[in-house]
Design an enzyme around this catalytic site. Structure first.
Site, PDB file in Angstrom:
ATOM      1  CE  LYS A   1      -3.992  -2.014   2.385  1.00 46.87           C
ATOM      2  NZ  LYS A   1      -4.825  -1.972   3.613  1.00 46.87           N
ATOM      3  CB  VAL A   2       3.451   2.543   2.330  1.00 46.54           C
ATOM      4  CG1 VAL A   2       4.345   3.778   2.396  1.00 46.54           C
ATOM      5  CG2 VAL A   2       2.537   2.499   3.542  1.00 46.54           C
TER       6      VAL A   2
ATOM      7  CG  ASP B   1       6.458  -6.965  -3.347  1.00 49.46           C
ATOM      8  OD1 ASP B   1       6.503  -8.217  -3.248  1.00 49.46           O
ATOM      9  OD2 ASP B   1       5.856  -6.243  -2.545  1.00 49.46           O
TER      10      ASP B   1
ATOM     11  NE  ARG C   1       7.490  -2.298  11.548  1.00 49.49           N
ATOM     12  CZ  ARG C   1       6.497  -1.436  11.318  1.00 49.49           C
ATOM     13  NH1 ARG C   1       6.780  -0.251  10.783  1.00 49.49           N
ATOM     14  NH2 ARG C   1       5.254  -1.741  11.618  1.00 49.49           N
TER      15      ARG C   1
ATOM     16  CG  ASP D   1      10.019   8.115  10.183  1.00 54.27           C
ATOM     17  OD1 ASP D   1      10.202   9.089  10.948  1.00 54.27           O
ATOM     18  OD2 ASP D   1       8.958   7.462  10.141  1.00 54.27           O
TER      19      ASP D   1
ATOM     20  CD  GLU E   1      11.842   3.100  15.759  1.00 58.21           C
ATOM     21  OE1 GLU E   1      10.718   3.208  16.312  1.00 58.21           O
ATOM     22  OE2 GLU E   1      11.989   3.112  14.533  1.00 58.21           O
TER      23      GLU E   1
ATOM     24  CG  HIS F   1       8.476   5.224  14.013  1.00 62.62           C
ATOM     25  ND1 HIS F   1       8.835   3.963  14.412  1.00 62.62           N
ATOM     26  CD2 HIS F   1       7.497   5.043  13.097  1.00 62.62           C
ATOM     27  CE1 HIS F   1       8.109   3.056  13.769  1.00 62.62           C
ATOM     28  NE2 HIS F   1       7.284   3.703  12.967  1.00 62.62           N
TER      29      HIS F   1
END
Length: 606
Positions: A213-214, A233, A294, A318, A323, A342
């Site tokens: 989706k992203v 992909d 990720r 990001d 984290e 993030h």
């Protein structure tokens, strides 16, 4: 466009065949696993009270369920919840306070800051029925404990798609024009126009790694900036790429030709540290990398080395493996690295969307309806679990084998699952087994969790059409199944011998002595326990082959737990199937492949 999963039942006997169509709903109600909400006439025990307590510790229940919200949630979501339930917004609870309060709640909604541990479920006394995670990740929820305590876990994976894509584009442009560095320089009283000359995006090649989706939304926006977009992909449908107007390429082509690389793959065992020293060495010198997926998909120490050597000109990150990252992180402090904490989903609109999505999922679950975003299954009757447990394991492992045999390209679109049994169709409910095949097909190449609740939804979402074939056998119906077969149509195979005569990747298995066994690959009969991992070899049938392969594995201290050979005829072709406890090294596998009589081989993880 996603195709709806369909279940066409074909009953086959040795002498004749008849077809029936399934008209039953693909969803399964689990309302019976949720007790009705107590009425005002029912009593509850106050926190800490025993069941022998006096009436002074008892209080009356409201008719509405109670939802505890432990972290800030958008008002639109809270409004939905308040129309249906009593809402308790209690933020910054300690673990002890959460365990005390949870026994009074039917549902719990958290973000990433609240840990929903086994102790929380145990403290609920069985009342907690739904945990809602406002976001995608569920690392802070003990899903196993939730399932054991009959609690459904739901998340909100869709609402932040646009926000994450926009943040990826923002980092891309900011990095290319040195926005963060120039801003800090000017605020420090400097004026360094020559130092912060950037690079243009137009006509540059952007490789999008992970076309979900992203990734799809980033591709659309990058094309609007005049970039040439390629995507990698191995399991994404090629028609989606064509619809957006981007080119689907191999992994090596993507990383070696790109000027910019944007990461959007999930973190799975296959993608952990997928960008490492070896991969950086294949990249075009001066490449620029964006990661809003990720942190674990990048080997951060290798990235630092690539930045220092100039292979990677810049990076915009990001997300991080740890984290928040350490304050003295050399990667964070690197002059050519732009970092954000993030923020992919951190827009006002995305936060409201997540709030609405999670509120809707929790309300549906409390009503006893199926939640499409459920990440664990409802309670299954003990007698069904007892009978189907070994077949559940077999179904998932056959799905895992089949999906790993698919070569990259058009992606998986059509799967047929065959169930051979002496039982009639009304005496064998295969929905759980079908869901486990779907789980095996999808989870190795995705970050989604697949179970009985969401299997059909996930299949439909990914454009995966599954048909079910029932093969009715003569004989005793004492055992639920004789064998399970998984066939994937219209794909290429990494192992040509796995193709059946009709042109599908085909694997078949049965349960022996309570354990799943692989019994057929393509047209070759085999017999190997589905434990550890597998090596499949097609070879010329000749003496000494078992010894040669076994010797190579033995020299590398790789233990063989099972081995079988199936052949077409003496002296012709044969398939050797080897079960191993450890993963062989690349050199060991290459040594096996260099044996002259071996025509092809593949290593498969279970």
């Amino acid at each position: 466009m996603a195709a709806v999963s369909s279940w066409n039942l074909v009953f086959t006997r040795p002498s004749k065949q008849r077809s029936l169509s399934s008209s039953s709903s693909s969803s399964l109600s689990w309302a019976r696993s949720l007790p009705s909400f107590p009425s005002k006439s029912h009593l509850r025990f106050a926190p800490g009270a025993s069941r022998a307590a006096s009436p002074t510790v008892l209080s009356l229940l409201d008719a509405k369920p109670t939802v505890l919200v432990t972290e800030k949630l958008g008002e639109a979501g809270l409004d939905l919840l308040r129309a249906f339930a009593n809402v308790d917004c209690s933020y910054n609870l300690s673990p002890e306070e959460l365990c005390t309060k949870i026994s009074l709640c039917d549902a719990l909604i958290v973000r990433s800051g609240t840990r929903v541990t086994r102790e929380v479920f145990e403290s609920s006394g069985g009342r907690l029925k739904v945990v809602g995670r406002a976001g995608v990740g569920i690392d802070n929820v003990d899903v196993s404990a939730a399932t054991e305590h009959g609690c459904l876990v739901v998340n909100a994976p869709a609402a932040n798609t646009i926000a994450a894509a926009e943040h990826g584009i923002a980092l891309l442009a900011s990095m290319a024009r040195n926005i963060a560095q120039a801003d800090a320089s000017v605020k420090a009283g400097k004026w360094q126009r020559n130092k912060y000359v950037g690079v243009s995006l137009v006509a540059k090649t952007l490789a999008i790694m992970g076309f979900g989706k992203v990734g799809s939304e980033v591709a659309r926006r990058a094309k609007g900036l005049g970039m040439h977009v390629i995507v990698h992909d191995p399991y994404a449908p090629a028609d989606r790429a064509r619809a957006i107007g981007v080119e689907m390429v191999s992994f090596d082509e993507a990383i070696s030709t790109a000027d910019f690389i944007s990461l959007h793959m999930p973190l799975t065992p296959a993608t952990s540290k997928v960008l490492n020293d070896n991969v950086f060495a294949k990249m075009k010198k001066g490449v620029r990398i964006v990661n809003v997926a990720r942190g674990g998909v990048i080997d951060e120490e290798a990235l630092l080395r690539a930045l220092d050597s100039g292979i990677v000109a810049q990076a915009a990150l990001d997300v991080f493996t740890e984290e928040p990252p350490p304050q003295d992180s050399k990667l964070v402090q690197h002059e050519n690295v732009t970092v954000t904490p993030h923020l992919g989903a951190s827009t006002t609109e995305a936060q409201e969307g997540v709030a609405i999505e999670i509120a809707d999922a929790v309300i549906r679950a409390l009503k006893g309806e199926l939640a499409a975003t459920a990440v664990n299954a409802p309670m299954v009757p003990a007698e069904v679990i007892s009978e189907l447990t070994p077949y559940v394991d077999l179904a998932e492992k056959l799905g895992r084998l089949a999906t790993q045999l698919v070569a990259g390209g058009s992606g998986i679109k059509s799967v047929k699952v065959g169930f051979a049994s002496a039982r009639g169709p009304d005496d064998l409910d295969t929905r759980l087994l079908r869901a486990m095949v779907t789980k095996g097909l999808i989870e190795p190449i995705s970050s989604v969790f697949v179970n009985l609740v969401n299997a059909d939804f996930i299949a439909k979402q990914r454009g995966l059409r599954i048909t079910e074939e029932r093969i009715v056998l003569d004989g005793s119906p004492e055992n639920p199944l004789e064998y399970i077969q998984v066939q994937i149509a219209n794909v290429e195979s990494k192992f040509a011998s796995a193709m059946s005569e009709s042109g599908e990747i085909s694997v078949e298995g049965k349960v022996k002595d309570g354990k799943p066994h692989l019994t057929k690959v393509g047209s070759f009969g085999v017999d190997v326990s589905l434990e550890g991992s597998l090596i499949l070899c097609r070879q010329i049938d000749q003496p000494g082959m078992i010894g040669k392969v076994g010797g190579i594995l033995g020299e590398e201290n790789v233990n063989v737990n099972y081995m079988s050979v199936g052949r077409t005829a003496p002296g012709k072709q044969a398939i050797m199937t080897i079960g191993v406890d450890e993963e062989p090294s690349r050199e060991t596998l290459m040594a096996i492949g260099e044996i002259p009589a071996i025509e092809e081989f593949v290593f498969l993880k279970l």
